[in-house]
Write an enzyme that holds these catalytic residues in place. Sequence first.
Site, PDB file in Angstrom:
ATOM      1  N   TYR A 141       0.818  -1.216   0.000  1.00  0.00           N
ATOM      2  CA  TYR A 141       0.000   0.000   0.000  1.00  0.00           C
ATOM      3  C   TYR A 141       0.856   1.272   0.000  1.00  0.00           C
ATOM      4  CZ  TYR A 141      -3.963  -3.069   1.114  1.00  0.00           C
ATOM      5  OH  TYR A 141      -4.923  -4.056   1.093  1.00  0.00           O
ATOM      6  N   LYS A 191       3.561 -15.264   1.591  1.00  0.00           N
ATOM      7  CA  LYS A 191       3.419 -15.947   0.299  1.00  0.00           C
ATOM      8  C   LYS A 191       4.839 -16.222  -0.213  1.00  0.00           C
ATOM      9  CE  LYS A 191       0.899 -17.329  -3.249  1.00  0.00           C
ATOM     10  NZ  LYS A 191       0.094 -18.567  -3.155  1.00  0.00           N
ATOM     11  N   ASP A 223      -2.828 -18.184   1.038  1.00  0.00           N
ATOM     12  CA  ASP A 223      -3.985 -18.845   0.411  1.00  0.00           C
ATOM     13  C   ASP A 223      -4.501 -19.976   1.301  1.00  0.00           C
ATOM     14  OD1 ASP A 223      -1.437 -19.756  -0.188  1.00  0.00           O
ATOM     15  OD2 ASP A 223      -1.974 -20.672  -2.083  1.00  0.00           O
ATOM     16  N   ASP A 247      -5.133  -6.980   5.797  1.00  0.00           N
ATOM     17  CA  ASP A 247      -6.352  -6.234   5.461  1.00  0.00           C
ATOM     18  C   ASP A 247      -7.449  -7.235   5.082  1.00  0.00           C
ATOM     19  OD1 ASP A 247      -8.110  -4.282   4.697  1.00  0.00           O
ATOM     20  OD2 ASP A 247      -6.980  -3.601   2.948  1.00  0.00           O
ATOM     21  N   ASP A 251     -10.561  -8.959   7.768  1.00  0.00           N
ATOM     22  CA  ASP A 251     -11.979  -8.760   7.440  1.00  0.00           C
ATOM     23  C   ASP A 251     -12.687 -10.106   7.306  1.00  0.00           C
ATOM     24  OD1 ASP A 251     -11.961  -6.048   7.551  1.00  0.00           O
ATOM     25  OD2 ASP A 251     -12.652  -5.722   5.493  1.00  0.00           O
TER      26      ASP A 251
END
Length: 358
Positions: A141, A191, A223, A247, A251
């Site tokens: 980000y 990852k 994943d 993020d 959620d």
Amino acid sequence: MEATITLLPGDGIGPEVVTEAQKVLTAVAAKHNHTFQFREGLMGGIAIDQTGNPLPEETLGMCLDGDAVLLGAVGGPQWSDPTAKVRPEQGLLKLRKSLGVFANIRPVKVFSALADASPLRPERVENVDIVFVRELTGGIYFGQPQGRETVNGRRAGYDTMRYDEEEIRRVLEVAFRLAAQRQGKVTSVDKANVLASSRVWREVAHEVAAEHPEIEFEDVLVDAMAMYLINRPGDFDVVVTGNMFGDILSDEASMITGSLGMLPSAALGGPDSVGLYEPIHGSAPDIAGQGIANPLATILSAAMLLRSSLGLSEAAAEVETAVAQVLANGYRTADLAKEGDTAVSTREMGNRVVASLF
Ligand code: NAD
């Protein structure tokens, strides 16, 4: 102990829920002979209306000067014009930056009395008690270069995912500190099979883990983690990950509880920085001023404040137990109430939690 707590009620239901959390903190102080001094600052839309600035200098000074900050929520339709020069969220970003908070902490705990609110089967969510630690100020980000271009007539966009070892180490250290106060397990999510930044993340995570042999440690690919959160969410304690993975996964995990009005959060920096505590919900303008908002997310944020900023773990656990007790007794605010439940106002819910503390 003596502590100074800065309250930033903000907009919409913010003032209603912060009032109840303050009531609970005052009760904790009375019960354990602590002295909590409260100071209230203007922040968000209300601060724009009164001063033109979503985070006036006076408020920022108060926050930096105290021991912890408890925020309600900021924003609302009257301040949402995307072309406006000054917006409530700017105040929030500036506050996080000024406090130097780089780790977002989100507990996901299913209260047994609310297990049927989860979209997952009750037996699967019974033991869910996870804390997410999301790196908040780095990663894709913020990485540069970032931009868009047109090459050979085709539009393209690009971002950079970059982490340096210091950014990784400090957020991992927050995760290990939390795990030591909880079940003693850290899961680091990356990852590393594809991303170079994740391979550095994993290396540093193992170095930090080696410094904490008393804490159980594992790596999980992002994943796989997305699947495990659905099929075995009860297996995790502290989950630490980078900005974008955190993020998305936090959620996903918050939906396991099925109730937005129940979820607290904290933003923490190094051991000496001032922590910022707030419910994850927004200012709920649709129900503001009606006295029906659920104050429990803010009360649970206050419990996090007691534990992480004031070192009062026992008092924090008492507040959490009081919340569980009130729910077990069938009291619900309108957002949680079903047939047969006793629907109570924001104020009565706060009073019930206070009564349960004694
Ligand atoms: P929201 O979380 O405010 O509300 C979503 C829905 O959940 C609404 O129907 C609301 O009534 C309900 N709800 C939320 N909290 C509740 C509670 N404690 N008790 C009962 N019901 C509750 O999200 P939104 O509607 O997307 O945003 C409203 C405003 O809040 C916007 O201006 C947004 O920018 C702002 N916002 C602020 C923050 C923050 O301050 N950190 C976070 C998210 C949204």
